[in-house]
Design an enzyme around this catalytic site. Sequence first.
Site, PDB file in Angstrom:
ATOM      1  N   GLU A  57     112.031  28.955 -37.357  1.00  0.00           N
ATOM      2  CA  GLU A  57     112.443  27.671 -37.909  1.00  0.00           C
ATOM      3  C   GLU A  57     113.704  27.842 -38.765  1.00  0.00           C
ATOM      4  OE1 GLU A  57     109.669  25.579 -40.908  1.00  0.00           O
ATOM      5  OE2 GLU A  57     111.301  26.610 -41.909  1.00  0.00           O
ATOM      6  N   ASP A 114     108.306  24.147 -33.664  1.00  0.00           N
ATOM      7  CA  ASP A 114     109.447  23.470 -34.291  1.00  0.00           C
ATOM      8  C   ASP A 114     110.653  24.403 -34.352  1.00  0.00           C
ATOM      9  OD1 ASP A 114     108.444  25.121 -36.336  1.00  0.00           O
ATOM     10  OD2 ASP A 114     109.142  23.763 -37.900  1.00  0.00           O
TER      11      ASP A 114
END
Lengths: 346, 785
Positions: A57, A114
Site C-alpha cells: 500500500e 488495496d
Amino acid sequence: MRAALLAACALTAWLLPAHAQEAPLISSTEWAAYQEKFVDGTGRVIDDANGNISHSEGQGYGMLLAYEAGDRAAFARIWSFTQTELLLRDDGLAVWKWDPSATPHVVDANNATDGDLLIAYALSLAGKRWPDTSYTASAATIAEAIGRETIQSWSGMVLLKPGVAGFGPKDRPDGPVVNPSYWIFEALPAMQALAPAHDWEGLRASGLAILARLPDAPSPLPPDWLSLHAAPKPAAGFDPVFGYNALRIPLYLIRAQVDRMDLVERMLKPMSGKDGGLALVDVTSGAATATLSDPGYRIQRALAACMVDGQPIPAELMTFTPTQYYPSTLHLLALSHIREARPPCG
Amino acid sequence: MTRFLAALLFPLLLAGAAGAQVAPFDMSPERPPVQAPPAAPVPAQPAEPPTSPVAPAPPPVAPPAAANAPAGAYRRYLLPRPQFVLAGEIAERSWAFHVTERQAQSPAEIHLRYLNAVVVAPEASSLTVQINGISVVAEAIAASDRAKDLIAKVEAGTLRPGRNEVRIRAVQRHRTDCTIQSTYELWTEVQPAGTFIAFADPEAGSLSGFVDVRTLGPGASAQPRVTIVAPSLVHTDNAGDVIRLAQAIALQSNLPGYRYRIASAPAAEKDDAEILQVFLGAAEELRDIVPDLPASGPFVGFLPQREGGPQRLLVSGTTREQWLDAIERVVAPVSRPVGMQRATLTTEETRLPDAPMLFGGGDTSFANLGIRSEQFSGRRYTSSVTFGMPADFYADAYGQARILLDAAYSDAVLPGSLINIYVNGNVAASFPITTRRGAVLNHFPIKVTMRHFKPGLNEIMIEVNLRTAQDEACLPGATADTTPRFAIFDTSTLVVPRFGRILERPNLAELAGTAYPYGLAAQPVQVATERTDLASLSATANLFARMALNAGRALPLTFTSSINALRGSDAIFVGWAGGLPAGVLAQVNVDEAAVLRWASAQRGAPAASGTPGISVETWREQMGGGLLREWMRSFETWLSTTFNITEDMLRFLPGRDTPFAPPASAALAVAQGLNPVGNGVWTVFAAPDQAALSAGVESLAASDLWSSLSGHVTTLDRSLQSVTVTPAGATSFHQTQPPSLANYRLIAANWLSTNILSYSLLLVVACLVVGIATSALLSRFGRRH
C-alpha cells in the site's frame, strides 16, 4: 442508469490523453519533504510509525504521489523497489509486508488488495503521462491478476477480497469479509480499461451499495473490517471500529468524484471529533474511541465538511509538513485533489 | 474401518511409538496448514496518542421507526438474540415472551426492521410473523437496498397476559439461480433495535412485582445491561447475596444475554444499554440514592419508570435480614431443588420448544422436538431441533444415534440428491437419494454419529438437497415454482441409544452445558475472587447468572480467600494474573510464569523475567530433526491423509498435558483441573488485568461463546468474539451412576475407541491367546504324523 452513465463519463475522461499539466498537484517542496522523510534511496516507502516496515500500500501511495508531483525519477525508483522486492507472488500480485529487520525481508507472502490496486493505478497513470509502455503493460498484468484473484460474487454483490486467501464465504463463519477502504473508487475506471474482462463496474456499484446499507444506528460509519455474511456488521476478530483503515473512505469517495456525496454526508457528523479532529469510532456503540489531531487526519474531516456544507478548509491544513508516513500520505492525497478539482475548498 | 486399519498397522506403529519414546524430537504430526486468514494487511496505524481526551459520543441517531411509533409508546423489544438471520430457502424461529396484563390490553403495533440479500426474489419470498398462532405480518421480502421498517397492528385479543408465543418465518427464493449452492446466499436479517411491540397505553411500562422481570425482554441494545446497586457493599460482606439476586434475575428473565454490573452507587452517566437498575439494601441505605423510595415496610417490586431511563427494581427492607430474606423469596420460585432430574432445558425465551433432556435408551418424536409436518418446493430444505445431554455423556468416540425419518420426495427429484444431518454444525451423516421415481420413506433409519454431541444443549439440523431436471434447466421463474418436491412428517423420531455415563475431568464442556459440577452443589460453591473489587464481583455475577441458567437453579455460593480451605472442594477462581492465589494456576496446569508474561505484554511493559519462555519443545523445534524424524513425519502425514488417522488417535493412553501458556492475543483464559485432593474440580477464570477480566467474562457468559467452552483450557481472544479450545490430554474419571456392568461396558467401549492402540493390543493379545490355546489343544488331541 445514472450511475452507469457517470461511470461511462469517468471512463471516457480517463481514456482521453492526459493533458500536459501546468504545475504539478504536489509542489516540489512538499514532495521533497515527503521523500526525505519517508522514501529511501532504493525507492522504499517507509512506514515510520510501524517499525519502519514497508508495504504494498505504501509503495502504491508513493508511486501515486510521485506521479502527482510529476517526479518521473522517483516514480521509477519506487516502482523498481516494488517490482523487485514485493512482486514475488506467482499470481502477479504483490506481497503486502516487507520488514527491514527480518530475514528474509518478506515475512508474510499474502497480498493486500488495496496495495495492488494502488500500484496498478499509479502505473496506468504514469504509462499515460510518460510514454513508457512497460508501465501500462505491468499495470494491465496486475489489474488482470486483481480481477482474477480478488473479485468475487456473493449474494448478488461483486466484492473485493482484501487478500487472496482467507476472507471468502467458506473461509470464515462470518465470511465474506471485506475492507471497505480497499475500494479505491478512482482506480476502478482505469482497471476497467486495463482488464475489461472483469466486472469493475459491478465492484464499484457494490462498494457504494455496501456503504449505503450500513445501519443508521448505532453508527453509520463503516468499520475497518466488515462481514457481509448477512446484514453488514463488524467482522469477528477485528476491533469493531471506524479506524485507521476506514478513515480513508471519504477521501476515496471524494477523489473519485462519485455522485454519492450523501454517503460522505452520513459519515461527516459521526467522524467529526473535538476541535476539528477526526474521530475514531466504535461502531457497535457509536462512541468515539480516540480523536486524531494530525493535520493529515484533520484535513480528511475538513474536506468532507467542505463537500457537504461548503465550509472552506482551514488555511493551516492547506500547507504540508510531514509528520508520520500515514497521515502525511493522506494529507498530500487530499491536497492534490483539492488543487485539481475542488479549488473553492482550498 | 479406521480401527481395522489401525490394527493392521499396529506392529509397525508399535515400533514407531517405541521409537518415539526414546527419540528426542517432536512427534507432532505435520498437518496441512490450516487455511487461516492471513495476518490482516492493515495499513499503518501510527502510534500517535490521541491528543485530546476521548471525544464525547455523537448523539445517537434516532432509529427511523421512532417517527412512526405512537408518542409515549412503551416498547417491548422482541428478538432474543442480537443477531437474527433467517438464512436459506426456508427458515423459522419461534420463542415465548411475556407481557403484563396492562400491556396485553393495550392497543399495540408490531414493528419489524429487516434487510435482505440482493438476490432474494420479492415476488417469490415472504416474511411472516405470528403471535399466538394469529398472523400479524405477511409481507414480500423486499428490503435489499436499506433496512426497512414494517409496522402492523396487533389486533386486540392477540396478546395474552403472561406467556405468549411468536413465530417468524421466511420463505426465500433466488432471483435467477437454481443451484443448491445459490441457496446459501439467501438471507434476511431482522434487526433487534427496530423490532418491538409498541404499546399505546402510556402506563404499559409500569411493572409491579419481581415476576415482571420476565416482561423486560432483551431491550434495544445488543448488549443489555442490568446494574445492581448495593450501597452496603462498601462496608458489609454480602457479595454472595448480590450474586444470588443476579441469578434470580437471570432465571426469571430466562435470557442469557443480560450483562450484569455490580455497583455500590448509581453511575453518574446515563447508559443507553441499561435495561434494569436494581437497588438492593436496607431502606436507610437506599434513601439517598432512591428519592422516591416507598416510605415504609419491606419492599420488593418495581419503582415507577422515569422518562427515558431504565426500569428500576427495588429489593429492600428495613433491616438487613429483611432484604436478605427478600432475595431468598425471589430466588425460590425460579430455582429447582438439587438432585431433581430435569426433563427439559428451559430455552423457550430464546427458542421453542424447551429442549428435552435425553438420557439414552428412548426415542423422541419430531413433534416433541418442534418440527412440524410440512412440504417444500425449493432446492434446500433445512430444519433443526434442540435437545439436552447430561454432563456425564461419554460416548463421543463410538456412539451412534438414529433418526427414523418419515418423509417423501416426488418423482421430480433426481438421484444425487442428499439428506445431510449436522450435529452442532458438524456433518454427522449424509444419505444419498438414489431412486428416480420418488418414494415415501417410512421410519427410514439414518445413523448419526454421536461424535459431536456434547453435554448441555445440542442442535441437530436436517438438510435435504434436492436436485431436479427443472432446476438444471433453470428457465426464467423456475425458482418461484411452488410444486412440492419433498415432505417431512412430525412422526419421524430421534433415537438415542443408551450411552456410557461417566464424568471426565477436566472438561469445560460440562461446565458450559449444565454448569457441572457447580450446578448440582447442595453446599455453597466456593468462590475465590477479589471481593472488594467491583469489576471482579461483576465478572462473578455474570458467571453465576449464566451458570444458573444452564443449571436451571440458583447456585448457593460463598466467598473464601483461603486456598487451603478449597483443597478438597469444587471451587471457582476469578481473578487477573497476579491477583490469583499462588499455586492455583499450577494446579489447573497453566504456566504461571507465562501468565505473568501475558499480563506484562498486555500492559505493554517489558516482561518481568526478561526472557521469553523456554521449554524443551522450543529446543526440539530449534534442533530440527534427522532422517528418522523426517521419515516419521512423512509417514504420519501419509496416515493422516490416506486413512484419516492422526498421531493423536494412535495412542495407548491419553497423553500428558503440557502446562498451558496463554497467547498474547487472548483476553481471558478459562482453565479447569482437579483440586489438590483429587476429589473435585477447580475452574479458573484469569485475565491479564481487571478490565479484561470483567469484559471477558461478561462477553463469554452473555453470548453463544459460552457453549464453546470445552477441554482443559478455553481462551477468548481480544476481540471478545472467538474462542480457542485446548483439549485435555490426561483426564480422570468420576463416577456418577450406580455401578452397573452395562454402563461399564459402554464406558470401556468408548475408552477403547478413543485409545485405539490399546484396542489393537487387546485384539492382538486375544488372537495370540486363541492361537496358543488352539495350538495347545491340537498338540494334545490333534493327529500327529
